[in-house]
Structure formats: structure tokens, C-alpha cells
Design an enzyme around this catalytic site. Structure first.
Site, PDB file in Angstrom:
ATOM      1  N   GLU A   1      -5.435 -20.600 -14.788  1.00 50.84           N
ATOM      2  CA  GLU A   1      -5.147 -19.625 -15.849  1.00 50.84           C
ATOM      3  C   GLU A   1      -4.071 -18.626 -15.451  1.00 50.84           C
ATOM      4  OE1 GLU A   1      -7.474 -16.200 -18.449  1.00 50.84           O
ATOM      5  OE2 GLU A   1      -8.619 -17.650 -17.295  1.00 50.84           O
ATOM      6  N   ASP A   2      -4.108 -18.145 -14.219  1.00 53.99           N
ATOM      7  CA  ASP A   2      -3.270 -17.009 -13.835  1.00 53.99           C
ATOM      8  C   ASP A   2      -2.172 -17.318 -12.827  1.00 53.99           C
ATOM      9  OD1 ASP A   2      -4.707 -15.313 -15.497  1.00 53.99           O
ATOM     10  OD2 ASP A   2      -6.216 -14.892 -13.954  1.00 53.99           O
TER      11      ASP A   2
END
Length: 749
Positions: free
Chosen positions: A76-77
Site C-alpha cells: 500500500e505505502d
């Protein structure tokens, strides 16, 4: 920040043969990927996944889960991808990390929809591997522990989401310790004033009752020693949120609460549980209605324990929970406490086990996943899931002894849908403990429920407002949508049949399949329903199937009369006569004549309970009237008497006119709407005499409005329900004969 070797040591305490290489590789990979990212607190971002992993070591989880915790934010990051994680750590860990990755770049209409979609994905991932839930809960717990670093405007939203979804979800899956901490942390931000007040009162109460608590613990220990029961006694205090919630829901003051302190009795075996219970009840009086045996009837989240309340030492009420060590472990850690593992034989890392799905905790989850497959919209799904999460439970039985757990306040309708969706959809009645009872009856613990079914039943839309389970609510909505869709598709099919027949073309559903893409519909039923709803014209369908067809909209089929009449066929192939110089009323009269001549090609109308989506105009229409149907987009057909002035609004919309006819059988039990105006003398008893005349003629008053038209007269407008035109005319004749009535007439718009 925790070092690599410290994390490995934590896992080694409960799993000596830990795969150190896997943990070290996940530690280094996550640290490199997160790089110089920072949290709101200013700490390195990697400290967060590391703390999540540390929380999971307290639950004694395997190294695959710990590795997934370290990696859970990488996709996700960071620049990490699922394929890369699969290559480095294996597909098992890749699947865990993917299940925890939030939805991104979705065109969602609201934050609520985004929240619902994330919950959908989370629950689907949990259904495949429960460890996704454990990592997610640890992730949310650490975020809540550090919520004070988050900007003020975000804190309340995150706290409410935790209270609404994650804390109840932890409870549903049996993770009570985690639920308690999540609720306490969320309570701190949702209602800080109440939190500090309750916390201070609990601290004061604990200080003043230390002596009493020690006395009760000592008395219980002596009792078990005398009865030769090997037991450990632990006291516990209610959590601030539990106290506040009970005060709110039961409207109690803090001083009125009698169960702030409770005692847990931990023994070795199930037999010891009942021996301990016998010793307690022989020594002290039990409080009636406060005994629950969750050992013989476990909760859906696998919770097992015996609950009882006694009037104990010093004559105060004492709440007790009696359970084994294993039951205590399950009560505290839920699904994480189950030691039922299955090896992944093909796992290249040789690491990782999956907690078995053969637990009661999965019963609720399986029902929730069923709702996902039914395609509810995100907001409905979120609402229904919250309903399931928050409710306390009652336990009922089928006639064959199958246990059905339901939310408190559930009815036999909820019970029927809990057994199976088909049972709910065909439910027409219920026997509770052998007696026929209303379907709205609130079920109680221990009720035996037998559902009476009929294949002809369609669940009424009104049921949606009385059921309390999300599954029942979703199924009723779905059945209602399907019934309406079926009506519209039936209407659409009839419209298309007549349109193709008028055009001299062959009609079949098979002919529609090759042109679905032209009509922007996914299947034939969608096309039919769209035509029935007025969203798609029959002319468009006709041209899609036969692109070369030329529609001559206006044709002169007879010599012009002196008034200049022409025949017009609308988009559905229905016949209309358009006047040259005549009045609209004359047009409609002749229009009615034309319709009567061609009745065999018209749609049959039986009433609002027929198989077409039909409603009547405000002035009503009754069998015997010449009628016309107006297609209302999204609402089906509105039936007007042919003489209604309201039809002038549709003079320039010929494609909305539908040829209809009455199709009423001799055994009809349905009344039809009609509106009449009665001018009565303004004196006492006039309304009563008129109402008596209407009732004696077997008509029903649906609505009434009155207006003073002159000092001595009042005009009364009645919306009635009558059998047919003869019935209505007979009623109007009798009203005219009444002494108090000056005039009575039918209103046609």
C-alpha cells in the site's frame, strides 16, 4: 525500536523451532522499503509494523503471520508489489499481505462507501485465512494506542470506525481482551468527558472496595478447598465503556450498578466447572434469572463459561464466571487461541500454519460472506454488518434440535432466514413451542420454532422494517427487487411482442441476445425490464434487432372524416386517433371507441395485485370504465379513465400511451379506486348519514376531505374503493336520494 534479534526471541519463547531466516528477511525488507517514511508522531514508519508484529507475538502466532505483520503496509505505502512478495516470501504470505491492503483508486461516492468496500475486502480475506483478521486487529490496536499523534479532525472519525466495526468484530471472533482495549481507547476520543468521569469513579470504587474483594476471593478459595475442587479465583473490574454503555441503555446511575466487580473461577476440567457451581449454589443463594450455561450452549464466537450471580458474603451480589483454563484462553484471545492447525504441505518455506475454520467463530463470518455474494450495495452491506456485530443473542432451536443463534429482538422471520434464504422467502407462518404465533413475535432463549412455508409466497417489502438481522433484511430487499424486476420484464415483453407484431417482424428473446451490446444491457431480462420501466423504447429495440426497418409513424388508414381523424401508432405499436379540428374531449371519446374495437391486442389489467407494475390515477378507474395506460418511467403503468382531463398532459407524448383492457374474473376479491364529490347540507349528522349510505352499499372509504362552499353547504371529496362501474353508479344514485345531499357526482380528474 525493537531489534531483529528481540523479535526472534519473542517468537522463540513459544515456538523454539522458529524460522529465523524468514523473520530476519521480512524485517530487513520492510525496513528498506519504508526507508525514511515517518509517522504522525515523527517516529520512523517501520516502528508501526514492528509494534504490530510484537502485539501478535503476545498471541503466540506463527512466523508467517509475524512476517505478514512486518510487511502489511508495503504494497500500500511503498514500491513493493504482490508478485515481488510472492517471490521473496511465498504465496502464503503474499496472500496475507494482499488481504490487508486497502482498496485504492476506486471511484467511490462517499467515505461510507469506501469504508464498506474495505470491510468487504477484509472479510473476504478473513474467510480465506483468519490470520488476516489477527494482523488487522493488531494494526488497528497500535493505531489507536498512538491516535493522540493524529491531527485532531481525524481522531473522531477513526475512533468511531473502531467502535462501530473493529471492536465488535473482535468480540464476534472471541477476542475479548482486544475488544476491551479498542473500546476503551475509542471511548477516550468519542466522549472524553464521560471517559474521564467514569474512569475516576471506577478508580475510587476499586480503592474503597479492596477489602471486600479480598474477602470474597478468600471465601471462595476456602469453599473450593472444602469441596476439593482445584480452582483459581481472580477478580475483575468492568471496563469504562461497558459501565457507561450500561448506564446509558438502562438509564441507571453509577451507584445503581451492581456488577462492576466480578470474579472468575478457573478450573481444570468441565466436570470441575459443574462441581464448583454446585458448591457455590449450596452455600449461597442464586439471584433468579441470572444463570446462563454457555458450556452446554456455547456462543457463536466459541465462548464457553457458566455465569451465575449469588448473594454472597456480607449479603452483597457477586457475579461469577466458571470456566476451564482452555475456555479462559479462548475467551481472552478468541480465534487466536485455537490450537487446531493444518500444515501447508506445499509451502516452500516450510513455515506457516493456518488456524482451522472448523470453529463456531466462523458461523457468523460464513453468513456475512453469503451476503457479499448476493451483491448488496456497499452502504447496505455496511449497515447489515453493523446490525450483526452489535446485537446480543438469543438461542432458539429447529424442531430437529438444530441451534440457531439470533440477535435479541429477533422474530420468526429472522429465524427463517437464518435457517436458509429459501425458507425465509417462502415463510407464511410460524409455530413457537408448538403454538401458532404471529410472525412479529419476539423470540426468547430456548424457543423451538417451526416455520410454515408456501411456494406461492413472496416476502412483503414491509418485512424489511421489522426484521433485525442483516441477512433477513438483505434477502427481503433482494426478493422485493426481483419481484419488481419480474413485473417490469413481463410488461416489457408484452410491449415488445406487440411492437414487433405491428411492424410485421418476428419477436423472440433469442433475437435480442446478439444486440445486447447495442442496447447497453448485460442480458435479455435487463432489456425487458428497461422497456417495462420506460427507460428504453420498443422502437430502439426494434431497430437494434432489425437495423433496416423503416418505421412510418403516421399513416392514413381511412378517408378523412369531417373532423379530420388520423390513426397514429406509437412506439409500442399501439393505435391512437389524432383529431384535425375536434376538441380533446371528443378525441378521447373516439379514442376510447377505437380501443374498444381492438381489445384483443391490449394488455390485460387485473388491478394493483396483478402481474404487471400497475397503479391508478388519483381519480381512480373501475372495471366498466374505458381506460388507457400511460407508461411512467420507473413506475410502470398508470391507469386513467378515458375521459380524464389529466390525459391532456400526454397529448404530445404518444410513445407513452399503452393499450389496456380489463381482465377481471368472476371471483375477483379486489376493490378499485374511484373519487366522488358529495355536496351536503351543513348540519349535524350529515357526514354520518353519508358514511352510513356508503357502508351499506359495501363500499370502503379510503380518504376524505371537506371544504365549505357556501354558508349552508359543504363539499366532501371521497376516495372510495368499489367493485366496478355498476357498483359505483348505484352508490351515487343512493347518495343523491339522501335528504342531506344536494348533489353527488363522480370526479374524473
Amino acid at each position: 525500536m525493537m531489534r531483529q534479534y528481540e523479535l526472534v526471541e519473542r517468537v522463540q519463547r513459544y515456538k523454539p523451532d522458529v524460522d529465523e531466516a524468514l523473520l530476519n528477511k521480512a524485517y530487513v525488507y520492510a525496513m528498506q522499503k519504508h526507508g525514511y517514511q515517518r509517522r504522525a508522531s515523527g517516529d520512523p514508519y517501520f516502528s508501526h509494523p514492528l509494534e504490530v508484529a510484537a502485539i501478535l507475538t503476545e498471541l503466540n502466532l506463527d512466523e508467517s503471520t509475524i512476517a505478514a505483520a512486518l510487511l502489511h503496509d508495503t504494497i500500500e505505502d511503498t514500491t513493493a508489489t504482490r508478485d515481488e512478495i510472492d517471490v521473496l516470501f511465498g504465496p502464503e504470505i503474499g496472500q496475507l499481505v494482499e488481504g490487508l491492503t486497502k482498496l485504492k483508486k476506486l471511484d467511490l461516492v462517499s467515505k461510507k462507501a469506501e469504508q464498506a468496500e474495505n470491510l468487504r475486502k477484509l472479510l473476504l480475506a478473513i474467510s480465506q485465512d483468519v490470520r488476516v483478521l489477527l494482523v488487522k486487529m493488531a494494526d488497528r490496536l497500535h493505531n489507536m494506542r498512538t491516535l493522540h499523534h493524529v491531527p485532531t479532525h481525524k481522531r473522531l472519525r477513526i475512533a468511531e470506525e473502531t467502535m462501530d466495526i473493529y471492536a465488535p468484530l473482535a468480540g464476534r471472533m472471541g477476542m475479548q481482551d482486544m475488544r476491551d482495549e479498542l473500546e476503551e481507547l475509542a471511548f477516550r476520543y468519542i466522549n472524553p468527558e464521560a471517559f474521564h468521569t467514569v474512569t475516576e469513579r471506577l478508580a475510587d470504587l476499586l480503592e474503597s472496595n479492596r477489602g471486600v474483594i479480598k474477602e470474597i476471593e478468600g471465601a471462595l478459595a476456602e469453599l473450593f478447598k472444602a469441596y476439593e475442587v482445584d480452582a483459581t479465583v481472580k477478580s475483575r473490574q468492568k471496563k469504562p465503556w461497558s459501565v457507561f454503555r450500561k448506564m446509558e441503555t438502562k438509564a441507571l446511575s453509577f451507584e445503581q450498578l451492581s456488577d462492576i466487580f466480578g470474579f472468575r473461577v478457573i478450573v481444570d476440567t468441565v466436570d470441575d466447572c459443574y462441581r464448583a457451581l454446585g458448591a457455590i449454589h449450596k452455600t449461597w443463594s442464586m439471584v433468579p434469572g441470572r444463570f446462563k450455561d454457555y458450556i452446554s450452549t456455547p456462543k457463536q464466537n466459541d465462548y464457553r463459561s457458566i455465569h451465575t450471580t449469588i448473594v454472597g458474603p456480607s449479603r452483597q451480589r457477586v457475579e461469577l464466571q466458571i470456566r476451564t483454563h482452555e475456555m479462559d484462553r479462548v475467551a481472552e484471545y478468541g480465534v487466536a487461541a485455537h490450537s487446531l492447525y493444518k500444515d501447508f504441505g506445499s509451502n516452500p518455506n516450510g513455515a506457516g500454519h493456518q488456524i482451522s475454520k472448523d470453529t463456531n467463530s466462523y458461523a457468523w463470518l460464513r453468513r456475512t460472506i453469503e451476503a457479499l455474494s448476493e451483491g448488496d450495495n456497499p452502504e447496505d452491506f455496511l449497515e447489515n454488518t453493523k446490525l450483526e456485530l452489535f446485537q446480543d443473542q438469543v438461542f432458539c432451536f429447529t424442531p430437529k434440535g438444530r441451534l440457531i443463534a439470533l440477535p435479541r429482538g429477533a422474530s420468526p422471520i429472522d429465524f427463517a432466514y437464518a435457517v436458509h434464504t429459501d425458507v425465509g422467502d417462502t415463510c407464511v407462518g410460524a409455530k413457537v413451542n408448538g403454538r401458532i404465533m404471529p410472525l412479529m413475535t419476539e423470540l426468547k432463549n430456548g424457543d423451538e420454532v417451526e416455520i410454515i412455508r408456501s411456494k406461492a409466497q413472496v416476502p412483503p417489502a414491509a418485512w424489511e422494517s421489522v426484521v433485525v438481522t442483516g441477512k433477513a433484511r438483505s434477502a427481503i430487499r433482494r426478493a422485493t427487487r426481483n419481484a419488481i424486476r419480474k413485473q417490469y420484464s413481463g410488461l416489457g415483453a408484452r410491449i415488445l411482442e406487440r411492437a414487433f407484431e405491428r411492424a410485421g417482424k418476428d419477436y423472440s428473446k433469442e433475437a435480442l441476445k446478439p444486440v445486447l451490446h447495442r442496447l447497453a444491457r448485460k442480458d435479455v431480462e435487463d432489456v425487458l425490464a428497461a422497456v417495462g420501466r420506460g427507460e428504453l423504447s420498443s422502437r430502439d429495440v426494434l431497430h437494434a434487432v432489425y437495423p433496416d426497418y423503416r418505421d412510418e409513424r403516421v399513416t392514413q388508414t381511412q378517408k378523412p372524416r369531417e373532423e379530420g381523424w388520423f390513426n397514429l401508432r406509437n412506439a409500442a405499436g399501439m393505435l391512437f386517433q389524432i383529431p384535425g379540428r375536434s376538441s380533446r374531449r371528443g378525441r378521447r371519446r373516439k379514442n376510447g371507441d377505437a380501443r374498444e374495437e381492438g381489445q384483443n391486442g391490449a394488455l390485460p389489467i387485473r388491478g394493483v395485485s396483478g402481474d404487471l407494475p400497475v397503479r391508478f390515477a388519483p381519480e381512480g378507474a373501475v372495471p366498466g370504465d374505458r381506460i388507457v395506460g400511460i407508461l411512467q418511467p420507473g413506475s410502470g403503468i398508470t391507469i386513467y379513465p378515458i375521459q380524464s382531463p389529466s390525459l391532456t398532459a400526454y397529448d404530445d407524448q404518444s410513445d407513452r400511451w399503452i393499450d389496456v383492457r380489463w381482465d377481471i374474473d368472476e371471483n375477483n376479491t379486489e376493490r378499485f379506486p374511484a373519487r366522488i364529490s358529495v355536496t351536503a347540507i351543513n348540519e349535524p349528522g350529515s357526514l354520518a348519514e353519508i358514511a352510513q349510505t356508503i357502508a351499506s352499499n359495501d363500499a370502503n372509504i379510503h380518504n376524505l376531505s371537506m371544504a365549505r362552499t357556501a354558508p349552508d353547504f359543504t363539499e366532501m371529496m371521497f376516495d372510495l374503493e368499489v367493485w366496478d362501474l355498476k357498483h359505483l353508479n348505484r352508490l351515487i344514485s343512493q347518495l343523491k336520494e339522501a335528504v342531506c345531499v344536494s348533489n353527488a357526482r363522480r370526479v374524473n380528474g
